[in-house]
Write a protein that holds these residues in place. Structure first.
Motif, PDB file in Angstrom:
ATOM      1  N   ILE A  75       0.693  -1.111  -0.070  1.00 63.80           N
ATOM      2  CA  ILE A  75      -0.079  -0.032  -0.060  1.00 63.80           C
ATOM      3  C   ILE A  75       0.874   1.346   0.122  1.00 63.80           C
ATOM      4  N   ALA A  76       0.468   2.358  -0.917  1.00 62.69           N
ATOM      5  CA  ALA A  76       1.415   3.583  -0.978  1.00 62.69           C
ATOM      6  C   ALA A  76       0.289   4.537  -0.653  1.00 62.69           C
ATOM      7  N   ILE A  77       0.760   5.401   0.381  1.00 61.72           N
ATOM      8  CA  ILE A  77      -0.229   6.567   0.580  1.00 61.72           C
ATOM      9  C   ILE A  77       0.588   7.711   0.261  1.00 61.72           C
ATOM     10  N   GLU A  78       0.166   8.753  -0.716  1.00 55.01           N
ATOM     11  CA  GLU A  78       0.634   9.921  -1.118  1.00 55.01           C
ATOM     12  C   GLU A  78       0.266  11.175  -0.752  1.00 55.01           C
ATOM     13  N   VAL A 104       4.520   8.268   1.377  1.00 61.07           N
ATOM     14  CA  VAL A 104       5.098   9.370   0.539  1.00 61.07           C
ATOM     15  C   VAL A 104       4.838  10.516   1.077  1.00 61.07           C
ATOM     16  N   GLY A 105       6.152  11.189   1.289  1.00 61.24           N
ATOM     17  CA  GLY A 105       5.843  12.745   1.390  1.00 61.24           C
ATOM     18  C   GLY A 105       6.386  12.968   3.005  1.00 61.24           C
ATOM     19  N   ARG A 106       5.341  13.222   3.681  1.00 60.68           N
ATOM     20  CA  ARG A 106       5.623  13.430   5.139  1.00 60.68           C
ATOM     21  C   ARG A 106       6.078  12.294   5.931  1.00 60.68           C
ATOM     22  N   ASP A 128       9.357  11.060  -2.526  1.00 62.02           N
ATOM     23  CA  ASP A 128       8.312  11.502  -3.640  1.00 62.02           C
ATOM     24  C   ASP A 128       7.823  10.202  -4.388  1.00 62.02           C
ATOM     25  N   VAL A 129       6.987  10.305  -5.114  1.00 60.01           N
ATOM     26  CA  VAL A 129       6.102   9.192  -5.650  1.00 60.01           C
ATOM     27  C   VAL A 129       7.023   8.311  -6.533  1.00 60.01           C
ATOM     28  N   SER A 130       8.076   9.139  -7.280  1.00 62.45           N
ATOM     29  CA  SER A 130       8.806   8.446  -8.075  1.00 62.45           C
ATOM     30  C   SER A 130       9.689   7.297  -7.559  1.00 62.45           C
ATOM     31  N   VAL A 175      -4.838  11.163  -6.155  1.00 63.60           N
ATOM     32  CA  VAL A 175      -3.562  11.028  -6.671  1.00 63.60           C
ATOM     33  C   VAL A 175      -2.756  11.948  -7.655  1.00 63.60           C
ATOM     34  N   THR A 176      -1.696  12.145  -7.538  1.00 61.70           N
ATOM     35  CA  THR A 176      -0.973  13.227  -8.316  1.00 61.70           C
ATOM     36  C   THR A 176      -0.888  12.721 -10.005  1.00 61.70           C
ATOM     37  N   HIS A 177      -0.657  13.421 -10.994  1.00 65.15           N
ATOM     38  CA  HIS A 177      -0.699  13.309 -12.160  1.00 65.15           C
ATOM     39  C   HIS A 177       0.392  12.199 -12.401  1.00 65.15           C
TER      40      HIS A 177
END
Length: 222
Positions: A75-78, A104-106, A128-130, A175-177
């Motif tokens: 699971i990934a949470i962005e 991801v992020g915080r 980051d998501v990458s 989700v981001t682009h």
């Protein structure tokens, strides 16, 4: 409600129940000596929020046992803005024996919402998501974004892959682009009311359960 049918113990309840010292709970039975048992818990009792088969076990022994049964689901949470949503996702992931929750992020978040389950769940932080997409590629995981966007596949009819990383964005923006374009597909949860989106923690639970229905061996459930 009588004493026998009261709810099980929790680690956050103001009036925790659970089990007392081993000698009180098992009079006349020999005290366990296996390494998985925690001498302090045997002496003082176990008030943790764990299933009965893990009573008196050390945290390390519990994690080691779950590791033998973890699912190939990540699971990934962005960019979640709400700490409690992060905790909700972690708690649900623990219940479903998810392999890793990727945050991801915080990096710092209020773990109270996890209700102590973060102690038994593998977590990984990404800037980051990458980084998450690179991790998924390196570990042969198919990335599936969960977002109500045009062109998404209904989760209710989607065939989620077994080796899967479900990616969630924060409520509202989703989700981001970059995350969406880096995913193999996007699935959406059917809604029938007036709200534009489901709570992110709830959506994650729905999606995890959809994966469980397809791929989990229910003989291993409690």
């Amino acid at each position: 409600m009588d004493e026998e049918n009261k709810p099980g113990p929790t680690e956050w309840n103001a009036h925790p129940v659970g089990v007392g010292p081993w000698e009180d709970e098992h009079p006349g039975e020999p005290r366990p000596t296996e390494q998985r048992y925690d001498p302090e818990l045997l002496d003082e009792g176990d008030k943790r929020n764990v299933v009965d088969c893990y009573r008196y076990w050390t945290r390390e022994a519990i994690v080691e046992d779950i590791d033998t049964r973890r699912h190939p689901l990540h699971i990934a949470i962005e960019n979640f803005e709400n700490d409690s949503n992060i905790g909700t996702v972690v708690r649900t992931a623990n219940a479903f024996a998810v392999d890793i929750v990727h945050i991801v992020g915080r990096k710092r978040w209020n773990r109270r919402g996890a209700m102590v389950t973060d102690r038994y769940q593998h977590l990984m932080h990404h800037e980051d998501v990458s980084n998450v997409l690179e991790y998924a590629k390196a570990h042969d995981l198919t990335v599936v974004a969960v977002d109500n966007t045009p062109g998404s596949v209904p989760l209710e009819t989607a065939e989620l892959p077994e080796r899967c990383l479900l990616l969630f964005g924060q409520e509202g923006p989703g989700v981001t682009h970059e995350a969406q374009t880096g995913s193999s597909m996007t699935v959406s949860i059917a809604q029938f009311g007036s709200t534009r989106s489901i709570n992110a923690g709830v959506a994650a639970g729905i999606a995890m359960h959809a994966w469980v229905k397809l791929h989990a061996d229910l003989r291993n459930s409690w």
